[in-house]
Motif scaffolding. Structure first.
Motif, mmCIF file in Angstrom:
data_model
loop_
_atom_site.group_PDB
_atom_site.id
_atom_site.type_symbol
_atom_site.label_atom_id
_atom_site.label_comp_id
_atom_site.label_asym_id
_atom_site.label_seq_id
_atom_site.Cartn_x
_atom_site.Cartn_y
_atom_site.Cartn_z
ATOM 1 N N TYR A 1 13.195 6.580 -13.631
ATOM 2 C CA TYR A 1 14.350 5.492 -13.859
ATOM 3 C C TYR A 1 14.736 5.148 -12.261
ATOM 4 C CZ TYR A 1 19.040 3.529 -15.250
ATOM 5 O OH TYR A 1 20.046 2.557 -15.207
ATOM 6 N N CYS A 2 15.235 6.307 -11.516
ATOM 7 C CA CYS A 2 15.621 5.928 -10.041
ATOM 8 C C CYS A 2 14.493 5.431 -9.254
ATOM 9 C CB CYS A 2 16.193 7.203 -9.428
ATOM 10 S SG CYS A 2 17.578 7.669 -10.552
ATOM 11 N N ILE A 3 13.521 6.107 -8.986
ATOM 12 C CA ILE A 3 12.536 5.753 -7.841
ATOM 13 C C ILE A 3 11.593 4.598 -8.396
ATOM 14 C CG2 ILE A 3 10.794 6.486 -6.259
ATOM 15 C CD1 ILE A 3 12.342 9.273 -6.378
ATOM 16 N N GLY A 4 10.811 4.790 -9.694
ATOM 17 C CA GLY A 4 9.810 3.855 -10.215
ATOM 18 C C GLY A 4 10.359 2.612 -10.422
ATOM 19 N N ALA A 5 11.504 2.500 -10.872
ATOM 20 C CA ALA A 5 12.013 1.077 -11.091
ATOM 21 C C ALA A 5 12.258 0.478 -9.954
ATOM 22 C CB ALA A 5 13.336 1.064 -11.711
ATOM 23 N N PHE A 6 12.832 1.001 -8.695
ATOM 24 C CA PHE A 6 12.884 0.405 -7.423
ATOM 25 C C PHE A 6 11.381 -0.234 -7.052
ATOM 26 C CE2 PHE A 6 12.385 0.748 -2.950
ATOM 27 C CZ PHE A 6 13.034 0.094 -2.477
ATOM 28 N N ALA A 7 10.546 0.738 -6.916
ATOM 29 C CA ALA A 7 9.164 0.700 -6.323
ATOM 30 C C ALA A 7 8.396 -0.573 -7.314
ATOM 31 C CB ALA A 7 8.066 1.807 -6.409
ATOM 32 N N VAL B 1 0.819 -1.248 0.106
ATOM 33 C CA VAL B 1 -0.038 0.064 -0.095
ATOM 34 C C VAL B 1 0.785 1.322 0.034
ATOM 35 C CG1 VAL B 1 -1.673 1.248 1.486
ATOM 36 C CG2 VAL B 1 -1.950 -1.052 1.111
ATOM 37 N N SER B 2 2.047 1.212 0.705
ATOM 38 C CA SER B 2 2.836 2.399 0.777
ATOM 39 C C SER B 2 3.568 2.515 -0.384
ATOM 40 C CB SER B 2 3.890 2.238 1.703
ATOM 41 O OG SER B 2 3.514 2.125 3.192
ATOM 42 N N LEU B 3 3.898 1.550 -1.281
ATOM 43 C CA LEU B 3 4.565 1.842 -2.493
ATOM 44 C C LEU B 3 3.308 2.580 -3.722
ATOM 45 C CD1 LEU B 3 6.735 -1.506 -2.932
ATOM 46 C CD2 LEU B 3 7.521 0.772 -2.661
ATOM 47 N N VAL B 4 2.385 1.886 -3.450
ATOM 48 C CA VAL B 4 1.201 2.055 -4.471
ATOM 49 C C VAL B 4 0.970 3.680 -4.136
ATOM 50 C CG1 VAL B 4 -1.130 1.914 -5.058
ATOM 51 C CG2 VAL B 4 0.402 -0.034 -4.811
ATOM 52 N N LEU B 5 1.033 4.360 -2.830
ATOM 53 C CA LEU B 5 0.691 5.630 -2.550
ATOM 54 C C LEU B 5 1.580 6.405 -2.807
ATOM 55 C CD1 LEU B 5 -1.217 5.175 0.824
ATOM 56 C CD2 LEU B 5 -2.271 5.842 -1.351
ATOM 57 N N MET B 6 3.018 5.975 -2.822
ATOM 58 C CA MET B 6 4.201 6.752 -2.964
ATOM 59 C C MET B 6 4.410 7.083 -4.649
ATOM 60 S SD MET B 6 8.353 5.793 -2.824
ATOM 61 C CE MET B 6 7.959 4.569 -4.114
ATOM 62 N N GLN B 7 3.747 5.895 -5.281
ATOM 63 C CA GLN B 7 3.945 6.082 -6.714
ATOM 64 C C GLN B 7 2.675 7.146 -7.403
ATOM 65 O OE1 GLN B 7 3.834 1.928 -7.836
ATOM 66 N NE2 GLN B 7 5.896 2.453 -9.170
ATOM 67 N N THR B 8 1.580 6.977 -6.704
ATOM 68 C CA THR B 8 0.667 7.771 -7.119
ATOM 69 C C THR B 8 0.688 9.222 -6.597
ATOM 70 O OG1 THR B 8 -1.042 5.958 -6.624
ATOM 71 C CG2 THR B 8 -2.060 8.304 -6.882
ATOM 72 N N ALA B 9 1.387 9.545 -5.444
ATOM 73 C CA ALA B 9 1.712 10.935 -4.992
ATOM 74 C C ALA B 9 2.712 11.464 -6.030
ATOM 75 C CB ALA B 9 2.248 10.774 -3.552
ATOM 76 N N ILE B 10 3.810 10.639 -6.506
ATOM 77 C CA ILE B 10 5.021 11.050 -7.173
ATOM 78 C C ILE B 10 4.426 11.507 -8.847
ATOM 79 C CG2 ILE B 10 6.831 10.664 -8.614
ATOM 80 C CD1 ILE B 10 7.808 9.058 -5.905
ATOM 81 N N SER B 11 3.388 10.596 -9.032
ATOM 82 C CA SER B 11 2.833 10.963 -10.445
ATOM 83 C C SER B 11 1.978 12.391 -10.402
ATOM 84 C CB SER B 11 2.186 9.881 -10.878
ATOM 85 O OG SER B 11 1.039 9.379 -10.019
ATOM 86 N N TYR B 12 1.140 12.386 -9.286
ATOM 87 C CA TYR B 12 0.462 13.508 -9.213
ATOM 88 C C TYR B 12 1.476 14.710 -8.957
ATOM 89 C CZ TYR B 12 -2.792 17.262 -7.217
ATOM 90 O OH TYR B 12 -3.412 18.353 -7.094
ATOM 91 N N TRP B 13 2.292 14.664 -8.252
ATOM 92 C CA TRP B 13 3.001 15.757 -8.166
ATOM 93 C C TRP B 13 4.018 16.097 -9.574
ATOM 94 C CZ3 TRP B 13 8.868 15.972 -7.823
ATOM 95 C CH2 TRP B 13 9.537 17.170 -7.304
#
Length: 91
Positions: free
Chosen positions: A40-46, A11-23
């Motif tokens: 490349y750096c954050i999304g690939a890890f998540a 859930v944390s990873l999904v929320l993090m990816q959603t927040a980054i995409s919104y930002w």
């Protein structure tokens, strides 16, 4: 998922990816280079962590099958195509 924190991580990873995409969406097209760098750096890890969670939900012997399927579906939400079903049909 044998570890109860796995669902929290998913859930944390999904929320993090959603927040980054919104930002990144609020930044505009001028910051395309930053979105590429973050993907490349954050999304690939998540994304890799989400695939590990999906695979974990498939390959272990669970007693609460419905919870495991829901956890795998939540971990699969950021992907464009549903990859959870690839693990469901492999032997």
């Amino acid at each position: 998922m044998r570890n109860p924190y796995t669902a929290l991580i998913a859930v944390s990873l999904v929320l993090m990816q959603t927040a980054i995409s919104y930002w990144m969406g609020t930044k505009g097209f001028g910051y395309w280079w930053l979105s590429l760098l973050m993907a490349y750096c954050i999304g690939a890890f998540a994304n890799h962590a989400n695939y590990v969670i999906i695979h974990d939900a498939r390959t272990t012997d669970f007693t609460e099958q419905e919870l495991e399927q829901n956890g795998a579906i939540i971990a699969d939400l950021p992907n464009l195509a549903p990859a959870r079903w690839v693990f469901a049909f492999t032997i």
